[in-house]
Scaffold this motif. Structure first.
Motif, short mmCIF file in Angstrom:
data_model
loop_
_atom_site.label_atom_id
_atom_site.label_comp_id
_atom_site.label_asym_id
_atom_site.label_seq_id
_atom_site.Cartn_x
_atom_site.Cartn_y
_atom_site.Cartn_z
N ALA A 49 -1.87 -3.37 -2.95
CA ALA A 49 -1.53 -2.33 -3.91
C ALA A 49 -2.70 -2.02 -4.83
N THR A 50 -3.42 -3.07 -5.23
CA THR A 50 -4.61 -2.85 -6.05
C THR A 50 -5.65 -2.07 -5.28
N ASP A 51 -5.78 -2.35 -3.99
CA ASP A 51 -6.76 -1.68 -3.14
C ASP A 51 -6.53 -0.17 -3.11
N VAL A 52 -5.28 0.23 -2.87
CA VAL A 52 -4.97 1.66 -2.81
C VAL A 52 -5.21 2.33 -4.16
N SER A 53 -4.71 1.72 -5.23
CA SER A 53 -4.78 2.37 -6.54
C SER A 53 -6.21 2.43 -7.06
N MET A 54 -7.02 1.40 -6.81
CA MET A 54 -8.40 1.45 -7.30
C MET A 54 -9.22 2.47 -6.52
N ASN A 55 -8.93 2.64 -5.23
CA ASN A 55 -9.62 3.66 -4.45
C ASN A 55 -9.22 5.06 -4.91
N ALA A 56 -7.92 5.24 -5.24
CA ALA A 56 -7.47 6.54 -5.75
C ALA A 56 -8.14 6.84 -7.09
N ASN A 57 -8.29 5.82 -7.93
CA ASN A 57 -8.95 6.05 -9.22
C ASN A 57 -10.43 6.34 -9.03
N ALA A 58 -11.05 5.73 -8.04
CA ALA A 58 -12.46 6.02 -7.76
C ALA A 58 -12.65 7.47 -7.36
N VAL A 59 -11.67 8.04 -6.65
CA VAL A 59 -11.72 9.47 -6.32
C VAL A 59 -11.67 10.31 -7.60
N THR A 60 -10.81 9.92 -8.55
CA THR A 60 -10.73 10.61 -9.83
C THR A 60 -12.06 10.54 -10.58
N VAL A 61 -12.69 9.38 -10.57
CA VAL A 61 -14.00 9.23 -11.22
C VAL A 61 -15.03 10.14 -10.57
N MET A 108 0.83 -1.20 0.00
CA MET A 108 0.00 0.00 0.00
C MET A 108 0.87 1.26 0.00
N VAL A 109 1.93 1.23 0.79
CA VAL A 109 2.85 2.37 0.83
C VAL A 109 3.55 2.52 -0.52
N TRP A 110 3.96 1.41 -1.11
CA TRP A 110 4.61 1.44 -2.42
C TRP A 110 3.68 2.00 -3.48
N ALA A 111 2.42 1.57 -3.46
CA ALA A 111 1.46 2.08 -4.43
C ALA A 111 1.26 3.59 -4.27
N GLY A 112 1.26 4.05 -3.02
CA GLY A 112 1.14 5.49 -2.78
C GLY A 112 2.31 6.26 -3.37
N HIS A 113 3.47 5.63 -3.46
CA HIS A 113 4.64 6.24 -4.08
C HIS A 113 4.51 6.28 -5.61
N LEU A 114 3.92 5.24 -6.18
CA LEU A 114 3.84 5.12 -7.64
C LEU A 114 2.72 5.97 -8.25
N ILE A 115 1.61 6.10 -7.54
CA ILE A 115 0.44 6.77 -8.12
C ILE A 115 0.72 8.22 -8.53
N PRO A 116 1.36 9.06 -7.68
CA PRO A 116 1.61 10.43 -8.14
C PRO A 116 2.52 10.50 -9.36
N ARG A 117 3.39 9.52 -9.55
CA ARG A 117 4.33 9.54 -10.68
C ARG A 117 3.68 9.04 -11.97
N TYR A 118 2.92 7.96 -11.89
CA TYR A 118 2.42 7.31 -13.09
C TYR A 118 0.91 7.37 -13.24
#
Length: 395
Positions: free
Chosen positions: A116-128, A64-74
Motif C-alpha cells: 500500500a505504501t508502494d502504490v501511494s508513494m508512487n502516486a505522490n511522486a507523480v504529483t510532485v 495495492m488495490v485497496w490503496a488505489g481505492h483510497l487515493i482518489p478519495r483522500y
C-alpha cells in the motif's frame, strides 16, 4: 500563496517522498537477513517458508488495490502518511511471531503495509512531477534501491551483534524517525475531478498495456534476484561467494542508473529513454544467457541492471498520467500487475529452469525485453508533467 512559497514546498515534497521511498526499501531490504533466523526459529521447511513469502506477496497485491481505492478519495498524501507509518512496524510484527500461524498473519500484514505504501508513494511522486514540471520518478526509485542496500547490507551485522528481535526494533525506530520527519512535508495532491474520485477499474486500454509491460520488466528483476546465483553456481560451477555477485552487480548498477535516470529522461524524453533502456537490458540478458564465464555473466547482469533500472519508473509515471484515469487508479493497476510478475515468476522460472537449465531462461527474457521495446510509444504520457505542465519557478 506566492510562487516562491509553492516552489519551495514542491522541492521539500520532492525530498520528503524520496525519504518515504528510502524507508520502504530499507524495511523491505531488512527482511532479507531475517530469513535464515525466521526459518530456524519457527522450525519450518523451505516449502513452508515459500508459502509464507507467498502470503507476503498476496498481502502486498491486495493492499495495492485497496490503496488505489483510497487515493482518489483522500489523496496520496494522507494515504502515503498512513501506510508509511504502518510499514515501519511490519518487520517487528514478523520478528515477534511465536509460531507459524501467527507468522502467516504477520507476513500478510507486513506485505500489505509495504504494498500500500508502494502504490501511494508512487502516486505522490507523480504529483510532485506535475508540481515541479520535471521527472523525479527514477531517482525516487533510486532511493528505494539505496534503502534496500542499506537494510540488507547492515541487517546481518545487526542480527549477529544483537539478535533478530533487537534488529527488527532498531529498523522500526529508524524508519519511524525518518517517516515522522518527512510526512509533514509531503505535497498535497492536485485536485481530482469528481468523476474520478470514486475508484473504478480504468477503462483505458493503455493502462493495462503499460501494466503488462511493467509485469515483464519486474519479472526480469525477479529472475536475477531468485535464480541468478543458482545459475552461476549450478551451471557455470562458480563458488558461493562469486555467485552472490549476480544480484549484487545487478542491483548496484540499477541503483546508480536510477539516480541518473531523471536527467536522461528530462533531456531525451521518456520514449527515447525507455527504448534505449530496453535495448541495453535485452543485450545484457542475452550475454548472460550465452556467456561461458562466470565473471562475464556477472558483468552482463550489471549491464542489464543499467537498462532495467529506469524502465519501471517511466512506466509508473506513464500510468499516473493516463487521460480519463485518476493517478491512484492507474498506479494501482500498473503496480499490481507489475508486482504480480515478481510474485508469480519465481515458481514458473524454477519449474522451467529445472528442465531446461537457466541459460535459455535469460535468453528468453532478452526476447521479452525486445517485445517491451516495441511498445515504447506507450510511455509518452510520462512526459506530460515535465512538458505539459508549467513548473513552479520562483518569481
Amino acid at each position: 500563496m506566492s510562487t516562491d512559497t509553492l516552489a519551495a514546498a514542491a522541492v521539500r515534497g520532492r525530498w520528503a517522498i524520496a525519504a518515504i521511498f528510502f524507508v520502504n526499501g530499507f524495511v523491505t531490504g531488512s527482511w532479507a537477513p531475517q530469513i535464515p533466523v525466521f526459518l530456524h526459529r519457527l522450525e519450518i521447511t523451505e516449502t513452508t517458508l515459500g508459502l509464507l513469502i507467498l502470503l507476503f506477496g498476496a498481502g502486498a497485491v491486495s493492499a495495492m488495490v485497496w490503496a488505489g481505492h483510497l487515493i482518489p478519495r483522500y489523496g496520496s498524501r494522507a494515504v502515503t502518511s498512513l501506510f508509511a507509518i504502518s510499514c515501519c512496524f511490519g518487520l517487528l510484527l514478523v520478528a515477534l511471531a511465536p509460531n507459524v500461524w501467527t507468522a502467516a498473519i504477520a507476513m500478510y500484514v507486513f506485505g500489505g503495509t509495504i504494498g500500500a505504501t508502494d502504490v501511494s508513494m508512487n502516486a505522490n511522486a507523480v504529483t510532485v512531477e506535475k508540481k515541479l514540471g520535471r521527472a523525479i520518478m527514477s531517482s525516487s526509485h533510486g532511493f528505494w534501491s539505496l534503502g534496500g542496500f542499506v537494510g540488507g547490507g547492515l541487517g546481518g551485522i545487526a542480527i549477529q551483534a544483537w539478535g533478530h528481535l533487537a534488529h527488527a526494533a532498531i529498523v522500526s525506530v529508524v524508519a519511524t524517525v525518518i517517516v515522522a520527519a518527512a510526512i509533514g512535508k509531503i505535497v498535497t495532491d492536485l485536485p481530482v475531478a469528481d468523476e474520478h474520485r470514486k475508484f473504478v477499474l480504468p477503462r483505458t486500454p493503455g493502462v493495462y498495456i503499460i501494466g503488462l509491460m511493467a509485469l515483464l520488466c519486474m519479472n526480469s528483476e525477479g529472475a536475477v534476484l531468485d535464480w541468478g546465483a543458482l545459475y552461476l553456481r549450478q551451471e557455470l560451477g562458480t563458488d558461493i561467494a562469486t555467485a552472490g555477485f549476480a544480484f549484487g552487480a545487478f542491483a548496484g548498477a540499477m541503483a546508480l542508473m536510477r539516480f541518473l535516470g531523471d536527467g536522461v529522461r528530462n533531456r531525451f524524453g521518456a520514449v527515447a529513454a525507455f527504448r534505449t533502456s530496453a535495448l541495453v537490458a535485452a543485450a545484457g540478458m542475452l550475454v548472460a544467457g550465452l556467456a561461458p564465464w562466470p565473471w562475464l555473466v556477472i558483468a552482463a547482469f550489471a549491464v542489464s541492471g543499467l537498462g532495467i533500472a529506469n524502465m519501471v519508473p517511466i512506466l509508473f509515471s506513464a500510468a499516473g498520467n493516463q487521460a480519463g484515469t485518476s493517478p491512484g487508479a492507474g498506479m494501482s493497476v500498473v503496480t499490481t500487475m507489475g508486482y504480480s510478475g515478481i510474485l508469480l515468476a519465481p515458481s514458473v522460472i524454477g519449474f522451467v529452469g529445472e528442465r531446461t537449465g537457466f541459460a535459455p531462461i535469460f535468453v528468453a527474457i532478452s526476447g521479452l525485453m525486445l517485445a517491451v521495446m516495441l511498445a515504447s510509444g506507450m510511455t509518452g504520457t510520462a512526459d506530460q508533467p515535465a512538458r505539459g505542465a508549467a513548473p513552479l519557478q520562483p518569481s
